[in-house]
Design an enzyme around this catalytic site. Structure first.
Site, short mmCIF file in Angstrom:
data_model
loop_
_atom_site.label_atom_id
_atom_site.label_comp_id
_atom_site.label_asym_id
_atom_site.label_seq_id
_atom_site.Cartn_x
_atom_site.Cartn_y
_atom_site.Cartn_z
N ARG A 66 -81.20 24.01 30.00
CA ARG A 66 -81.97 23.27 29.00
C ARG A 66 -83.19 24.11 28.62
O ARG A 66 -83.89 24.65 29.49
CB ARG A 66 -82.45 21.92 29.55
CG ARG A 66 -81.37 20.86 29.63
CD ARG A 66 -80.92 20.37 28.25
NE ARG A 66 -79.91 19.33 28.33
CZ ARG A 66 -78.59 19.54 28.32
NH1 ARG A 66 -78.12 20.77 28.24
NH2 ARG A 66 -77.74 18.53 28.35
N ILE A 69 -71.90 24.83 38.23
CA ILE A 69 -71.95 25.90 37.22
C ILE A 69 -72.44 27.19 37.89
O ILE A 69 -71.87 28.27 37.71
CB ILE A 69 -72.86 25.51 36.03
CG1 ILE A 69 -72.31 24.26 35.34
CG2 ILE A 69 -73.01 26.65 35.05
CD1 ILE A 69 -73.22 23.63 34.29
N GLU A 80 -84.72 23.27 19.76
CA GLU A 80 -83.40 23.54 19.19
C GLU A 80 -83.28 22.76 17.90
O GLU A 80 -83.68 21.60 17.88
CB GLU A 80 -82.28 23.10 20.15
CG GLU A 80 -82.13 24.07 21.31
CD GLU A 80 -81.04 23.68 22.29
OE1 GLU A 80 -80.23 22.78 21.98
OE2 GLU A 80 -81.01 24.26 23.39
N HIS A 114 -76.57 27.08 21.84
CA HIS A 114 -76.16 26.00 22.75
C HIS A 114 -74.64 25.77 22.67
O HIS A 114 -74.18 24.67 22.32
CB HIS A 114 -76.93 24.71 22.44
CG HIS A 114 -76.97 23.76 23.61
ND1 HIS A 114 -78.01 22.92 23.88
CD2 HIS A 114 -76.07 23.49 24.59
CE1 HIS A 114 -77.76 22.20 24.96
NE2 HIS A 114 -76.57 22.54 25.42
C1 DGY Z 1 -74.17 19.40 28.58
O1 DGY Z 1 -73.05 18.89 28.74
O2 DGY Z 1 -75.18 18.96 29.15
C2 DGY Z 1 -74.22 20.54 27.63
O3 DGY Z 1 -75.39 21.26 27.74
C3 DGY Z 1 -74.07 20.03 26.22
O4 DGY Z 1 -75.27 19.44 25.83
#
Ligand code: DGY
Length: 324
Positions: free
Chosen positions: A237, A156, A266, A285
Site C-alpha cells: 500500500r 506474499i 493513486e 497497482h
Molecule cells: C489487494 O487485494 O489488496 C490488492 O492490492 C488490490 O487492491
C-alpha cells in the site's frame, strides 16, 4: 436478493451469483463512485461487492447498515472501518491467498527492473537515445547472493522469498509483529529488528497491511538507515511510505533505487519526479492483475456475497466476530 458491484468483474463470478439467484448490477462508468452516489445505489440493494477503493467508513455504514454482506474484491481492507461494520453486524469478506503468487511476481519484477534500470533504458530507446554504449554505461546492480529484507512476511513475502532464493540465491531477513516459523524453516529466513532490516537489506520489500502502525513507516528517518546501494520495493500500500521523503532519499543518494506498484496518492500524477529517475520503476497497482488471479478473486468475492445473502458464514470474513 440483489448485489451492487462497483466495477465490472470476471464474468464467471457474475454467473456464479446469478446461478445462486442473486440479481447482479455492475457499475459501468470508469470512475470511482462519489461517497453519496455509493450510498444512493446501496439503498436499493441487499449486498455490496467493492472492487476498487470505495471507502466503507462509519458514515457509509450508518446509512447502509441494511446490507447483509460487503464483499471486497481485494485481500487488503484498509478502506473499511471493520469495527463499525462489526458493530452493525455486517460481515466483510476479502480474497486472501489467491493473489499471493501474482503479487510476489510483481514485487520480483520490480526488483529486477530497478536493479537493471530496465524501465529507464526502455524510455531511452523510445527517446532515440540508445546511441553509443561504452562498457561503463548503463550499469545496474547484481542481485546474486544479496540480502532480501521483507517487511511483513506473510504469504506474499514467502512467495517472494521462494523466488528470490531460487533465482538469485538471496539471503532472506524479515521483520514482522510475530515470528514466521514456516518461513524460518523453509527459507532459512532470519527474524531481525526493524532497524536491522533497514541496515542490512540490499533489497527491502514491503508486504505489510496499511495500519496506523505501518502508515509512513518508510520515511526519511528509515531511508537514512538504509544502505546507499539499497533498493526499496512497495507492492503493498502506498500509504506505508512517505512519497516526498522517498523522492528526496533517491535524489540525494541516500538509497539507490525504488520499485513501486503502489503510490501515494493513486493514481500517481504524470509529472511525479519518480517517473523520470533511472533507478525507479513504477507500475499502476497491478499486483494481482492476471486473468487467473482476478478471476479467482472475483469468484471468492462472489461466494462471499452468496453466503452473506443466505445468512451463512462467509468463506473469507475479516470480521468473524459478527458471528459470535
Ligand atoms: C489487494 O487485494 O489488496 C490488492 O492490492 C488490490 O487492491
Amino acid at each position: 436478493m440483489k448485489v451492487f458491484v462497483t466495477r465490472n468483474i470476471a464474468p464467471e463470478a457474475v454467473q456464479l451469483m446469478e446461478e445462486a439467484g442473486v440479481a447482479v448490477t455492475q457499475w459501468q462508468e470508469r470512475r470511482e463512485l462519489e461517497p453519496e452516489e455509493l450510498i444512493g445505489h446501496c439503498m436499493h440493494y441487499d449486498a455490496l461487492l467493492v472492487a476498487g477503493k470505495s471507502k466503507i467508513d462509519r458514515q457509509f455504514l450508518q446509512v447502509c447498515h441494511h446490507l447483509k454482506v460487503i464483499a471486497l474484491h481485494s485481500v487488503g481492507y484498509d478502506n473499511v472501518d471493520v469495527d463499525a461494520a462489526s458493530e452493525y453486524g455486517i460481515p466483510i469478506g476479502n480474497t486472501p491467498g489467491v493473489l499471493s503468487a501474482a503479487t510476489a511476481e510483481t514485487a520480483f519484477l520490480l526488483m529486477m527492473a530497478v536493479s537493471r534500470k530496465a524501465f529507464y533504458m526502455h524510455r531511452r530507446i523510445i527517446n532515440g537515445e540508445w546511441g553509443f554504449n561504452a562498457p561503463m554505461d548503463n550499469l545496474g546492480i547484481s542481485l546474486q547472493g544479496k540480502t532480501l529484507g521483507i517487511f511483513g512476511l506473510g504469504k506474499i513475502g514467502m512467495e517472494l522469498a521462494r523466488k528470490s532464493i531460487a533465482v538469485y540465491d538471496m539471503k532472506v531477513i524479515y521483520h514482522n509483529r510475530h515470528h514466521n516459523e514456516e518461513a524460518e524453516a523453509k527459507y532459512d529466513a532470519e527474524y531481525v529488528s526493524f532497524e536491522e532490516l533497514l541496515q542490512r537489506s540490499d533489497v527491502l520489500s514491503v508486504h505489510a497491511a496499511l495500519t496506523p502502525e505501518t502508515k509512513e513507516r518508510f520515511n526519511m528517518d528509515a531511508f537514512r538507515q538504509m544502505k546507499s546501494t539499497a533498493i526499496f520495493i512497495n507492492a503493498a500500500r502506498g500509504g506505508i511510505h512517505n512519497e516526498q521523503h522517498l523522492i528526496s532519499a533517491l535524489n540525494s543518494g541516500i538509497i539507490w533505487g525504488a520499485g513501486l506498484d503502489v503510490t501515494n496518492p493513486e493514481p500517481m500524477l504524470p509529472d511525479n519526479p519518480l517517473l523520470t529517475m533511472p533507478t525507479v520503476a513504477v507500475l499502476p497497482h497491478i499486483g494481482s492483475a492476471t486473468v487467473e488471479t482476478r478471476t479467482a478473486m472475483a469468484l471468492i468475492a462472489a461466494r462471499n456475497v452468496v453466503a452473506g445473502l443466505h445468512s451463512e458464514p462467509l468463506p473469507h470474513a475479516v470480521n468473524p466476530e459478527v458471528y459470535s
